[in-house]
Design a protein around this motif. Structure first.
Motif, mmCIF file in Angstrom:
data_model
loop_
_atom_site.group_PDB
_atom_site.id
_atom_site.type_symbol
_atom_site.label_atom_id
_atom_site.label_comp_id
_atom_site.label_asym_id
_atom_site.label_seq_id
_atom_site.Cartn_x
_atom_site.Cartn_y
_atom_site.Cartn_z
ATOM 1 N N PRO B 8 0.821 -1.201 0.000
ATOM 2 C CA PRO B 8 0.000 0.000 0.000
ATOM 3 C C PRO B 8 0.858 1.256 0.000
ATOM 4 N N SER B 9 0.244 2.404 -0.204
ATOM 5 C CA SER B 9 1.020 3.644 -0.148
ATOM 6 C C SER B 9 1.291 4.032 1.302
ATOM 7 N N ASN B 10 0.359 3.698 2.166
ATOM 8 C CA ASN B 10 0.519 3.951 3.596
ATOM 9 C C ASN B 10 0.067 2.725 4.377
ATOM 10 N N LYS B 11 0.795 2.427 5.464
ATOM 11 C CA LYS B 11 0.414 1.307 6.305
ATOM 12 C C LYS B 11 0.675 1.694 7.759
ATOM 13 N N VAL B 12 -0.379 1.628 8.555
ATOM 14 C CA VAL B 12 -0.232 1.853 9.992
ATOM 15 C C VAL B 12 -0.510 0.528 10.683
ATOM 16 N N THR B 13 0.386 0.127 11.547
ATOM 17 C CA THR B 13 0.228 -1.156 12.215
ATOM 18 C C THR B 13 0.629 -1.028 13.680
ATOM 19 N N GLU B 14 0.241 -2.024 14.433
ATOM 20 C CA GLU B 14 0.598 -2.041 15.848
ATOM 21 C C GLU B 14 1.887 -2.829 16.056
ATOM 22 N N LYS B 15 2.650 -2.419 17.017
ATOM 23 C CA LYS B 15 3.884 -3.117 17.365
ATOM 24 C C LYS B 15 3.599 -4.606 17.577
ATOM 25 N N GLN B 80 8.305 -9.112 10.130
ATOM 26 C CA GLN B 80 7.590 -9.828 11.188
ATOM 27 C C GLN B 80 7.789 -9.113 12.525
ATOM 28 N N ARG B 81 6.769 -9.224 13.369
ATOM 29 C CA ARG B 81 6.861 -8.677 14.734
ATOM 30 C C ARG B 81 7.416 -7.247 14.702
ATOM 31 N N THR B 82 6.703 -6.385 13.985
ATOM 32 C CA THR B 82 7.193 -5.024 13.758
ATOM 33 C C THR B 82 7.507 -4.300 15.062
ATOM 34 N N GLN B 83 8.522 -3.456 14.973
ATOM 35 C CA GLN B 83 8.955 -2.607 16.076
ATOM 36 C C GLN B 83 8.825 -1.151 15.645
ATOM 37 N N GLN B 84 8.810 -0.246 16.608
ATOM 38 C CA GLN B 84 8.653 1.170 16.285
ATOM 39 C C GLN B 84 9.794 1.680 15.413
ATOM 40 N N GLU B 85 10.987 1.123 15.589
ATOM 41 C CA GLU B 85 12.116 1.594 14.775
ATOM 42 C C GLU B 85 12.012 1.152 13.313
ATOM 43 N N ASP B 86 11.022 0.303 13.003
ATOM 44 C CA ASP B 86 10.795 -0.088 11.614
ATOM 45 C C ASP B 86 10.027 0.989 10.852
ATOM 46 N N SER B 87 9.495 1.973 11.558
ATOM 47 C CA SER B 87 8.757 3.049 10.896
ATOM 48 C C SER B 87 9.669 3.791 9.932
ATOM 49 N N ALA B 88 9.255 3.854 8.673
ATOM 50 C CA ALA B 88 10.079 4.449 7.621
ATOM 51 C C ALA B 88 9.282 4.400 6.326
ATOM 52 N N VAL B 89 9.857 4.988 5.284
ATOM 53 C CA VAL B 89 9.331 4.791 3.938
ATOM 54 C C VAL B 89 10.167 3.700 3.281
ATOM 55 N N TYR B 90 9.478 2.694 2.759
ATOM 56 C CA TYR B 90 10.164 1.588 2.105
ATOM 57 C C TYR B 90 10.036 1.776 0.595
ATOM 58 N N LEU B 91 11.180 1.895 -0.059
ATOM 59 C CA LEU B 91 11.217 2.184 -1.489
ATOM 60 C C LEU B 91 11.696 0.967 -2.263
ATOM 61 N N CYS B 92 11.086 0.774 -3.387
ATOM 62 C CA CYS B 92 11.463 -0.291 -4.297
ATOM 63 C C CYS B 92 11.972 0.346 -5.589
ATOM 64 N N ALA B 93 12.969 -0.263 -6.199
ATOM 65 C CA ALA B 93 13.480 0.219 -7.485
ATOM 66 C C ALA B 93 13.734 -0.965 -8.396
ATOM 67 N N THR B 110 6.243 2.976 0.200
ATOM 68 C CA THR B 110 5.205 2.656 1.188
ATOM 69 C C THR B 110 5.641 3.270 2.512
ATOM 70 N N ARG B 111 4.789 4.133 3.053
ATOM 71 C CA ARG B 111 5.096 4.741 4.351
ATOM 72 C C ARG B 111 4.548 3.837 5.445
ATOM 73 N N LEU B 112 5.435 3.261 6.227
ATOM 74 C CA LEU B 112 5.046 2.357 7.312
ATOM 75 C C LEU B 112 5.174 3.078 8.643
ATOM 76 N N THR B 113 4.099 3.048 9.402
ATOM 77 C CA THR B 113 4.100 3.615 10.752
ATOM 78 C C THR B 113 3.749 2.515 11.733
ATOM 79 N N VAL B 114 4.638 2.283 12.679
ATOM 80 C CA VAL B 114 4.409 1.268 13.706
ATOM 81 C C VAL B 114 4.109 1.975 15.023
#
Lengths: 117, 115
Positions: B8-15, B80-93, B110-114
């Protein structure tokens, strides 16, 4: 190992004045060097690249960069800034592996360019 | 398609939850790359695919991160088992072929917010 240092995290210029974004690199082998631009909410776009041909490289939108091996620099310049140039700019280095395998790009930390009216 | 697409373009998930990010490269591009961009920082290489094999996984930060690619097509990055420090924009090329001189075409990320 290879690395890239962008000397300024922020640069601010007035519209119509020259732009200089500084980049120094470190590489054990002959590098390929790139400048990418990232506009807000848009993907990264290649501005120009150096791959051991001419040391002065011309890119899109009037940008150019000069590879200076003696100074290990690859500074990005433009004679006259336009409002649409406001964006973040990344200097990037790549070195092919000895086996010919592909290597990832190593990005600098970026320079945010602000263009004032 | 005309360019690299990501979802997705944005993803918000829980730790602690797992997330899956998708990348569709430009048709015909054999090489595919994943990067992470933390706020205010440059891009950090994660993994490179040539076809469906991954000769360079050196950038994956921990064993919670994995990626796969189907043929010379879609790739998924799983955290897996996302952590807050995983919050970032993930880019593919993607690029036509692998190799340091070849232009990489980037997706929008994809902007990921944990939380």
């Amino acid at each position: 190992a290879q690395s890239v240092t962008q000397l300024d995290s922020h640069v601010s210029v007035s519209e119509g004045t020259p732009v200089l974004l500084r980049c120094n690199y470190s590489s054990s082998y002959s590098p390929s060097l790139f400048w990418y631009v990232q506009h807000p909410n848009k993907g990264l776009q290649l501005l120009l690249k150096y791959t051991s041909a001419a040391t002065l490289v011309k890119g899109i939108n009037g940008f150019e960069a000069e590879f200076k091996k003696s100074e290990t620099s690859f500074h990005l310049t433009k004679p006259s800034a336009h409002m649409s140039d406001a964006a973040e700019y990344f200097c990037v280095v790549s070195v092919s592996g000895s086996s010919g395998s592909a290597r990832q790009l190593t990005f600098g930390s970026g320079t945010q360019l602000t263009v004032l009216p | 398609g005309a360019g690299v697409s990501q979802s997705p373009s944005n993803k918000v998930t829980e730790k602690g939850k797992d997330v899956e990010l998708r990348c569709d490269p430009i048709s015909g591009h054999t090489a595919l790359y994943w990067y992470r961009q933390r706020l205010g920082q440059g891009l950090e290489f994660l993994i490179y695919f040539q076809g469906n094999s991954a000769p360079d996984k050196s950038g994956l930060p921990s064993d919670r991160f994995s990626a796969e690619r189907t043929g010379e097509s879609v790739s998924t990055l799983t955290i897996q088992r996302t952590q807050q420090e995983d919050s970032a924009v993930y880019l593919c090329a993607s690029s036509l072929v692998g190799g340091g001189n070849n232009e990489q075409f980037f997706g929008p990320g994809t902007r990921l917010t944990v939380l």
